[in-house]
Design a protein around this motif. Sequence first.
Motif, PDB file in Angstrom:
ATOM      1  N   GLU A  23       0.829  -1.203   0.000  1.00  0.00           N
ATOM      2  CA  GLU A  23       0.000   0.000   0.000  1.00  0.00           C
ATOM      3  C   GLU A  23       0.859   1.246   0.000  1.00  0.00           C
ATOM      4  OE1 GLU A  23      -0.664   0.729   3.862  1.00  0.00           O
ATOM      5  OE2 GLU A  23      -0.677   2.823   3.312  1.00  0.00           O
ATOM      6  N   GLN A  27       0.397   4.080  -2.879  1.00  0.00           N
ATOM      7  CA  GLN A  27      -0.358   5.287  -2.607  1.00  0.00           C
ATOM      8  C   GLN A  27       0.499   6.534  -2.549  1.00  0.00           C
ATOM      9  OE1 GLN A  27      -2.678   4.561   0.773  1.00  0.00           O
ATOM     10  NE2 GLN A  27      -4.273   3.543  -0.380  1.00  0.00           N
ATOM     11  N   ALA A  32      -6.264   8.000  -0.720  1.00  0.00           N
ATOM     12  CA  ALA A  32      -6.914   6.701  -0.835  1.00  0.00           C
ATOM     13  C   ALA A  32      -7.117   6.307  -2.287  1.00  0.00           C
ATOM     14  CB  ALA A  32      -8.256   6.753  -0.110  1.00  0.00           C
ATOM     15  N   VAL A  33      -6.726   7.157  -3.181  1.00  0.00           N
ATOM     16  CA  VAL A  33      -6.984   6.884  -4.591  1.00  0.00           C
ATOM     17  C   VAL A  33      -5.719   6.333  -5.230  1.00  0.00           C
ATOM     18  CG1 VAL A  33      -7.507   7.941  -6.798  1.00  0.00           C
ATOM     19  CG2 VAL A  33      -8.666   8.713  -4.728  1.00  0.00           C
ATOM     20  N   ILE A  34      -5.863   5.296  -5.936  1.00  0.00           N
ATOM     21  CA  ILE A  34      -4.717   4.816  -6.711  1.00  0.00           C
ATOM     22  C   ILE A  34      -4.610   5.724  -7.932  1.00  0.00           C
ATOM     23  CG2 ILE A  34      -3.755   2.935  -8.036  1.00  0.00           C
ATOM     24  CD1 ILE A  34      -5.324   1.038  -6.402  1.00  0.00           C
ATOM     25  N   ASP A  35      -3.533   6.458  -7.976  1.00  0.00           N
ATOM     26  CA  ASP A  35      -3.394   7.386  -9.080  1.00  0.00           C
ATOM     27  C   ASP A  35      -2.756   6.648 -10.245  1.00  0.00           C
ATOM     28  OD1 ASP A  35      -2.913  10.829  -9.084  1.00  0.00           O
ATOM     29  OD2 ASP A  35      -2.732   9.521 -10.802  1.00  0.00           O
ATOM     30  N   MET A  36      -3.574   6.331 -11.219  1.00  0.00           N
ATOM     31  CA  MET A  36      -3.057   5.534 -12.324  1.00  0.00           C
ATOM     32  C   MET A  36      -2.047   6.290 -13.155  1.00  0.00           C
ATOM     33  SD  MET A  36      -4.036   2.594 -12.189  1.00  0.00           S
ATOM     34  CE  MET A  36      -5.195   1.637 -11.300  1.00  0.00           C
ATOM     35  N   GLU A  37      -2.078   7.605 -13.076  1.00  0.00           N
ATOM     36  CA  GLU A  37      -1.158   8.369 -13.904  1.00  0.00           C
ATOM     37  C   GLU A  37       0.275   8.121 -13.505  1.00  0.00           C
ATOM     38  OE1 GLU A  37      -2.218  10.410 -16.278  1.00  0.00           O
ATOM     39  OE2 GLU A  37      -4.274  10.836 -15.804  1.00  0.00           O
ATOM     40  N   ASN A  38       0.466   7.812 -12.238  1.00  0.00           N
ATOM     41  CA  ASN A  38       1.840   7.644 -11.778  1.00  0.00           C
ATOM     42  C   ASN A  38       2.380   6.270 -12.057  1.00  0.00           C
ATOM     43  OD1 ASN A  38       2.216  10.157 -10.894  1.00  0.00           O
ATOM     44  ND2 ASN A  38       1.534   9.768  -8.814  1.00  0.00           N
ATOM     45  N   MET A  50      -6.341  -2.088 -14.115  1.00  0.00           N
ATOM     46  CA  MET A  50      -7.056  -2.774 -13.049  1.00  0.00           C
ATOM     47  C   MET A  50      -6.876  -4.258 -13.171  1.00  0.00           C
ATOM     48  SD  MET A  50      -7.980  -0.826 -11.013  1.00  0.00           S
ATOM     49  CE  MET A  50      -8.596   0.740 -10.558  1.00  0.00           C
TER      50      MET A  50
ATOM     51  N   PRO B  11     -11.873   2.598  -6.429  1.00  0.00           N
ATOM     52  CA  PRO B  11     -10.616   3.280  -6.069  1.00  0.00           C
ATOM     53  C   PRO B  11     -10.829   4.598  -5.363  1.00  0.00           C
ATOM     54  CG  PRO B  11     -11.063   3.553  -8.381  1.00  0.00           C
ATOM     55  CD  PRO B  11     -12.115   2.647  -7.861  1.00  0.00           C
ATOM     56  N   GLY B  12     -11.992   5.150  -5.527  1.00  0.00           N
ATOM     57  CA  GLY B  12     -12.143   6.520  -5.011  1.00  0.00           C
ATOM     58  C   GLY B  12     -13.136   6.645  -3.887  1.00  0.00           C
ATOM     59  N   THR B  15     -12.048   6.488   1.565  1.00  0.00           N
ATOM     60  CA  THR B  15     -12.070   6.070   2.960  1.00  0.00           C
ATOM     61  C   THR B  15     -10.726   6.364   3.570  1.00  0.00           C
ATOM     62  OG1 THR B  15     -11.294   3.881   2.379  1.00  0.00           O
ATOM     63  CG2 THR B  15     -13.670   4.225   2.401  1.00  0.00           C
ATOM     64  N   LEU B  19      -5.679   1.199   1.764  1.00  0.00           N
ATOM     65  CA  LEU B  19      -6.231   0.335   0.743  1.00  0.00           C
ATOM     66  C   LEU B  19      -5.770  -1.082   0.980  1.00  0.00           C
ATOM     67  CD1 LEU B  19      -7.933   1.360  -1.575  1.00  0.00           C
ATOM     68  CD2 LEU B  19      -5.966   1.171  -3.041  1.00  0.00           C
ATOM     69  N   PHE B  20      -6.577  -1.981   0.648  1.00  0.00           N
ATOM     70  CA  PHE B  20      -6.286  -3.421   0.727  1.00  0.00           C
ATOM     71  C   PHE B  20      -6.062  -3.887   2.154  1.00  0.00           C
ATOM     72  CE2 PHE B  20      -4.136  -1.979  -3.230  1.00  0.00           C
ATOM     73  CZ  PHE B  20      -5.182  -2.273  -4.033  1.00  0.00           C
ATOM     74  N   ARG B  43      -7.784  15.221 -11.630  1.00  0.00           N
ATOM     75  CA  ARG B  43      -6.721  14.682 -12.470  1.00  0.00           C
ATOM     76  C   ARG B  43      -7.237  13.621 -13.420  1.00  0.00           C
ATOM     77  NH1 ARG B  43      -1.319  13.545 -10.847  1.00  0.00           N
ATOM     78  NH2 ARG B  43      -0.106  13.286 -12.747  1.00  0.00           N
ATOM     79  N   ARG B  47      -9.161  10.774 -17.910  1.00  0.00           N
ATOM     80  CA  ARG B  47      -9.447   9.352 -18.052  1.00  0.00           C
ATOM     81  C   ARG B  47     -10.916   9.148 -18.353  1.00  0.00           C
ATOM     82  NH1 ARG B  47      -5.482   5.241 -18.150  1.00  0.00           N
ATOM     83  NH2 ARG B  47      -3.671   6.564 -18.035  1.00  0.00           N
TER      84      ARG B  47
END
Lengths: 347, 236
Positions: A23, A27, A32-38, A50, B11-12, B15, B19-20, B43, B47
């Motif tokens: 994690e 992160q 709490a958001v997985i930033d896919m851009e990174n 995903m 993902p958003g 919380t 995560l996980f 951002r 997408r």
Amino acid sequence: MATPAAPAGGARNGAGPEWGGFEENIQGGGSAVIDMENMDDTSGSSFEDMGELHQRLREEEVDADAAAAEEEDGEFLGMKGFKGQLSRQVADQMWQAGKRQASRAFSLYANIDILRPYFDVEPAQVRSRLLESMIPIKMVNFPQKIAGELYGPLMLVFTLVAILLHGMKTSDTIIREGTLMGTAIGTCFGYWLGVSSFIYFLAYLCNAQITMLQMLALLGYGLFGHCIVLFVTYNIHLHALFYLFWLLVGGLSTLRMVAVLVSRTVGPTQRLLLCGTLATLHMLFLLYLHFAYHKVVEGILDTLEGPNIPPMQRVPRDIPAVLPAARLPTTALNATAKAVAVTLQSH
Amino acid sequence: MAEAAESPGDPGTATPRPLFAGLSDISISQDIPVEGEITIPMRSRIREFDSSTLNESVQNTIMRDLKAVGKKFMHVLYPRKSNTLLRDWDLWGPLILCVTLALMLQRGSVDSEKDGGPQFAEVFVIVWFGAVTITLNSKLLGGNISFFQSLCVLGYCILPLTVAMLVCRLVLLAEPGPINFMVRLFVVIVMFAWSIVASTAFLADSQPPNRKALAVYPVFLFYFVISWMILTFTPQ
């Protein structure tokens, strides 16, 4: 994916810290958001990301289960965990290598700017240099200035390629190993770059004051004479005319190049060697271009009679006035064809 | 499966839980919702755009792209000083034109006798490497056009020459002769001039004003070579 080695390291420890380690790598800033851009993945689709994430999570889970189940068999576990880690490290290294190569290629693009000063010309300058390339200079006592630009020579080489193509097409040249375009480009660029390098090497041996760029520019502008001669003689198929142009126009441009080189070399032997080589190569190249890529007689005869008639029975006939390629009085054409055919047949 | 599906699915959810965490002890029961609103931060708005065009039907995508290509064709056929070709460049049009031209220019012969004609790969290479060379040249001369914009313009301006190729092929179905050649010559010359005018209308503005001729000359050579290939094409 970001640092896959760490979760793999965690795979051997257990369920809890494993997820924690994963994690904090994903992160980053604690959001709490997985930033896919990174994520360094260029799959371009969040679904794919995903899916991969999902797959990896499942793999981690499987690894964790295997670790938990086979804790006694330490060696076997080590192998299995190690293999997983190894594959991830290999993937990571491959990704890094690819990224390095891509960035190197990108910086090569930036190196185009190295050539920029050599293209800094005005049309009037190009025009005057083209005309000057046909005028041999008299003063050889002090070094003549050579403009170090690449636009004019490059355009002249491309023009020569276009003229060569035109000549090859009108004479139905048959190229066995390769294509017409490839041959034309290879010949012209090969001559320009190859002979420039060779003469530069000789100039280095003979202590001549000339740089590679200047040699490229000099020889490039010397091709202007070749362009003129070939353009005229590929359309007017008179051999006498070709020889006249070869001597006059080819000779003028060669004399110009020779004079410039002489003004930059000291010593009679060196001058003779350098200028003799350049003159020979330049004039012979023009001769080669005319005769190798422009079969006059066979082209005309094939047009008239077709390729089915065996060579024994070929006789040059009068070319009809409506032949599309002829832009000349036909009598001259007929006379040339007959004369050349008689000459060829007598050999 | 259910446990793993839960965490990538939202993902958003914002919380505060990591995560996980505690993944292994989740079990789906009837009253835990598995769907809901996803709050996407700024951002990832991009997408959202992408996924919206990703989710549309293939027909929509193709029609949209074809319409864009067709609009640019119209701009080439009636060249005025406009920015459409430059603003949203795409390389579909040049690809279609190049492939069409190369297919039509290909001789059907596999025999080695008359092997001097351009083959598919040759035409393809000439068009693309010629366009790349002209682009590099115009950039080195100080032009402020981007690489792909220039490729786009040069590729689209092959359209008149492709039309000329079609006309030539039709004319060649008739009996050969000097009139045949004259017609073809006339058509090719007109289309060649049209190509040059069209590409100059788009490219000239990007060059410094006193160097337009220097940038236009290689374009002239490029279209000359293509016109020459079209004019001297004879079907087997």
